[in-house]
Scaffold this active site. Structure first.
Site, PDB file in Angstrom:
ATOM      1  N   MET A  26       0.855  -1.192   0.000  1.00 32.28           N
ATOM      2  CA  MET A  26       0.000   0.000   0.000  1.00 32.28           C
ATOM      3  C   MET A  26       0.893   1.245   0.000  1.00 32.28           C
ATOM      4  SD  MET A  26      -3.443  -0.918   2.029  1.00 32.28           S
ATOM      5  CE  MET A  26      -2.885  -0.683   3.689  1.00 32.28           C
ATOM      6  N   GLY A  27       2.135   1.068  -0.411  1.00 35.57           N
ATOM      7  CA  GLY A  27       3.036   2.214  -0.549  1.00 35.57           C
ATOM      8  C   GLY A  27       3.633   2.695   0.751  1.00 35.57           C
ATOM      9  N   LEU A  29       6.819   3.055   1.250  1.00 37.11           N
ATOM     10  CA  LEU A  29       7.707   1.905   1.396  1.00 37.11           C
ATOM     11  C   LEU A  29       8.792   2.163   2.439  1.00 37.11           C
ATOM     12  CD1 LEU A  29       8.054   1.184  -2.420  1.00 37.11           C
ATOM     13  CD2 LEU A  29       6.441   0.162  -0.812  1.00 37.11           C
ATOM     14  N   HIS A  33       9.347  -3.341   3.443  1.00 32.39           N
ATOM     15  CA  HIS A  33       8.955  -3.624   2.051  1.00 32.39           C
ATOM     16  C   HIS A  33      10.203  -3.893   1.210  1.00 32.39           C
ATOM     17  CE1 HIS A  33       5.576  -0.790   3.236  1.00 32.39           C
ATOM     18  NE2 HIS A  33       4.911  -1.852   2.827  1.00 32.39           N
TER      19      HIS A  33
HETATM   20  O1  PAF Z   1      -0.195  -5.721   3.784  1.00 29.66           O
HETATM   21  C1  PAF Z   1      -0.596  -4.827   3.010  1.00 29.66           C
HETATM   22  O2  PAF Z   1       0.111  -3.856   2.721  1.00 29.66           O
HETATM   23  C2  PAF Z   1      -1.993  -4.920   2.424  1.00 29.66           C
HETATM   24  O3  PAF Z   1      -2.888  -5.476   3.324  1.00 29.66           O
HETATM   25  C3  PAF Z   1      -2.032  -5.665   1.076  1.00 29.66           C
HETATM   26  C4  PAF Z   1      -1.602  -7.109   1.217  1.00 29.66           C
HETATM   27  C5  PAF Z   1      -1.142  -4.955   0.073  1.00 29.66           C
HETATM   28  C6  PAF Z   1      -3.468  -5.665   0.534  1.00 29.66           C
HETATM   29  O4  PAF Z   1      -3.963  -4.376   0.362  1.00 29.66           O
END
Ligand code: PAF
Length: 269
Positions: A26-27, A29, A33
């Site tokens: 969901m950005g 980062l 991530h």
């Molecule tokens: O973990 C996340 O960032 C979110 O829940 C995901 C898996 C990208 C789904 O929107």
């Protein structure tokens, strides 16, 4: 790095016969991530990252509106890591007519975060199912910090899709606080309190590992943690395989969700 906004063009351009590693996000980062992306790079030939703040997994509109957004910074970080593809869909692309916005989960699964964030995992499952249906990658990567999320994705979606689900370890700062995009919303003072909470979690876990009888110290630790935040939503020990309350020394895991000035944080060790 090629950027796509539609499934159609993405599917035209990417050859899914190659080994593609997919990291949905969901950005905003952070190193958590980035470490997923690094694992994906090692395991696959090419890496695809998606950034989509999924509205259907927020049980609270304010939380959705206040969720941090840093797209330009994210693109720079992804380019630096030499990510091959970025998928940036609009919500109409994800939720085309007829696409479910929620996937139901059973009553047994309405525990931990699911008990407190009504409809959250139903929304997560819907978006991950949609992404996995269109993005037929060899691997998909998730962080262990969202332990219950990965548990439910495996339980409900593993059988439907061919993509192999890979769980990667939680990345922490030097004071053991699990990295999260939400940490950006906290002042340094609150970050220090969260770090003390993390230290208590590790302390408690080590005590149990030394002597399983120390499990009874749960309430003692809960009280310590309550002094360091506004609210503890849950602080529980569960079985790490099926999340039931029947666990042993070999398969127990500690789960917590707490709030700092309205910001909700989770962890598990
Ligand atoms: O973990 C996340 O960032 C979110 O829940 C995901 C898996 C990208 C789904 O929107």
């Amino acid at each position: 790095m090629k950027i796509f906004k539609s499934f159609k063009i993405l599917n035209k351009e990417i050859d899914f016969n190659e080994s593609i590693g997919f990291v949905p996000t969901m950005g905003t980062l952070h190193n958590g991530h980035l470490s997923l992306i690094k694992v994906a790079k090692k395991k696959s030939k090419k890496v695809l990252v998606s950034i989509f703040i999924n509205p259907t997994q927020f049980n609270n509109k304010k939380d959705f509106l206040e969720y941090p957004r840093n797209i330009n910074k994210d693109i720079l970080a992804l380019k630096k890591l030499k990510v091959n593809y970025l998928f940036l869909p609009h919500k109409n692309e994800i939720y085309k007519k007829g696409t479910p916005k929620k996937i139901n989960i059973s009553l047994n699964d309405k525990i931990l975060c699911s008990k407190y964030r009504k409809g959250h995992f139903e929304g997560v499952l819907a978006v991950v199912d949609r992404l996995m249906s269109e993005i037929r990658a060899k691997y998909i990567f998730f962080g262990e910090k969202d332990f219950q999320q990965v548990y439910l994705i495996k339980k409900y979606l593993k059988k439907i899709h061919k993509t192999k689900i890979i769980t990667c370890k939680t990345i922490r700062n030097k004071n053991k606080l699990a990295l999260s995009s939400r940490n950006l919303l906290l002042s340094q003072k609150l970050i220090s309190k969260c770090e003390q909470i993390s230290k208590n979690l590790f302390h408690y876990k080590n005590k149990i590992l030394k002597d399983f009888k120390n499990i009874v110290l749960l309430n003692e630790y809960k009280l310590k943690i309550m002094m360091l935040c506004d609210k503890v939503e849950y602080f529980e020990i569960r079985n790490s395989i099926n999340l039931s309350k029947r666990f042993s020394k070999k398969n127990f895991r500690i789960f917590i969700a707490y709030k700092q000035k309205g910001i909700r944080l989770i962890d598990n060790i």
